[in-house]
Design a protein around this motif. Sequence first.
Motif, mmCIF file in Angstrom:
data_model
loop_
_atom_site.group_PDB
_atom_site.id
_atom_site.type_symbol
_atom_site.label_atom_id
_atom_site.label_comp_id
_atom_site.label_asym_id
_atom_site.label_seq_id
_atom_site.Cartn_x
_atom_site.Cartn_y
_atom_site.Cartn_z
ATOM 1 N N HIS A 174 -0.010 -8.734 3.057
ATOM 2 C CA HIS A 174 0.108 -9.575 1.866
ATOM 3 C C HIS A 174 1.500 -10.215 1.786
ATOM 4 O O HIS A 174 1.676 -11.229 1.120
ATOM 5 N N CYS B 115 -1.160 -4.547 4.883
ATOM 6 C CA CYS B 115 -2.349 -5.407 4.870
ATOM 7 C C CYS B 115 -1.928 -6.871 5.043
ATOM 8 O O CYS B 115 -2.746 -7.770 4.987
ATOM 9 N N HIS C 134 -3.994 -1.594 7.168
ATOM 10 C CA HIS C 134 -3.831 -0.285 6.508
ATOM 11 C C HIS C 134 -3.383 0.801 7.492
ATOM 12 O O HIS C 134 -3.485 1.979 7.184
ATOM 13 N N LEU D 247 0.832 -1.215 0.000
ATOM 14 C CA LEU D 247 0.000 0.000 0.000
ATOM 15 C C LEU D 247 0.865 1.264 0.000
ATOM 16 O O LEU D 247 1.992 1.254 0.509
ATOM 17 N N GLU E 86 -4.292 -6.508 -5.310
ATOM 18 C CA GLU E 86 -5.581 -6.704 -4.614
ATOM 19 C C GLU E 86 -6.136 -5.381 -4.110
ATOM 20 O O GLU E 86 -7.341 -5.199 -4.029
ATOM 21 N N GLU E 87 -5.232 -4.460 -3.753
ATOM 22 C CA GLU E 87 -5.646 -3.213 -3.092
ATOM 23 C C GLU E 87 -6.280 -2.221 -4.066
ATOM 24 O O GLU E 87 -5.677 -1.242 -4.477
#
Length: 384
Positions: free
Chosen positions: A104, A102, A357, A80, A136-137
Amino acid sequence: MPIKNRIADFQKEMTSWRHYFHENPELAYKEVNTSRKVVELLKSFGINNIEEGIGKTGVVATLENGIGKSIGLRADMDALPILEENNDKKYRSKAIGKMHACGHDGHTTMLLGAAKYLSETKNFNGKVILIFQPAEEGFAGAKAMIEDGLLDKYPIDEIYGMHNMPGLEEGILAVEAGPRLAAADNFEVEIIGKGAHGAMPSNSIDPIVCGASVIQNIQHIVSRNSDPKETLVITVASFNSGDANNVIPKSAKLSGTIRYYNNQIGELAKKRFFDVVNSSCEAFNAKAVIDFKKGYPPTVNHEKQSKFALNSAKKIVGSKASAHQKPMMGSEDFSYFLKKVPGCFAWIGNGESASLHNPKYDFNDSILTIGSSFLASIAEDRLS
Ligand SMILES: [Zn+2]
Ligand SMILES: [Zn+2]
């Protein structure tokens, strides 16, 4: 046996992979180094049936043993645009303004651990398709991989994935059928009125008063139009207009998100949204320009596959396998896979930690081998 003994042996090396991914975060569709590292590790496990570049930066690897069904296991790889605040951690992000906030990095590592174990033990009959997904984000990497032919080239009978969950007790595996995460549609509205002197409102069509009315009225879609037994969230998250205290501006902009589990509720909300915004603006003689974007669909787990996954979870964590965690209003692009292939998306408890996040979030390394064992177990159980 809380985790697979052989996977427990991987704890140290898995932690080092996770820290490497954490130190080197990459944003959506830029996961070039991440996918390079994934491929390098897969090859070091002796896995050579690997395809890169599916959905731009996605990686797919196939493990095959004998004849049987095909089970997909998926992890996401992207980070992110957040400036990490874990300055006490040696492996904090080296990329300023980018961060694995997140988890990942942990998801990718858990799938790699399962890959290493399954390639060593080959205690299954059929195919395990390992899917390392980009973006994915918010950028629908799952959809990009599907559109790039993932499911045509690699037919999959069932698919499974997992997300860590801060606040959920360490190592709990939450597995349940039905809606687990919401759909997320997004909107922007420009309200066009007529500017005037702040002391002469009758010469204006005031977009701020109109906007305030729009914001109030669309909340009534939730309270008065939607079935109270259904779940619906409408949030206006920005409202901007004007820059002087004595000038009524010409226009105002607002934006927000609509969340739901049931697509019929989503359709109702969308229709009422257009009706209410347009008619509210009409009442003020203003004009609305609406930009409505459909986002991720709801993540809805399939009945049978959720039962299968729960059984596998019980073998790994016993009573910590739970089918009683409430769904959430966040969204997840694993939903695109679940629309095409029956499957289940589970949560793994990250223990007490900063929320997803958040600049202080970190994946909990002590759940790596639990998650890996769970994924490996699903593959073994479904391909036994
Ligand atoms: Zn996220
Ligand atoms: Zn995530």
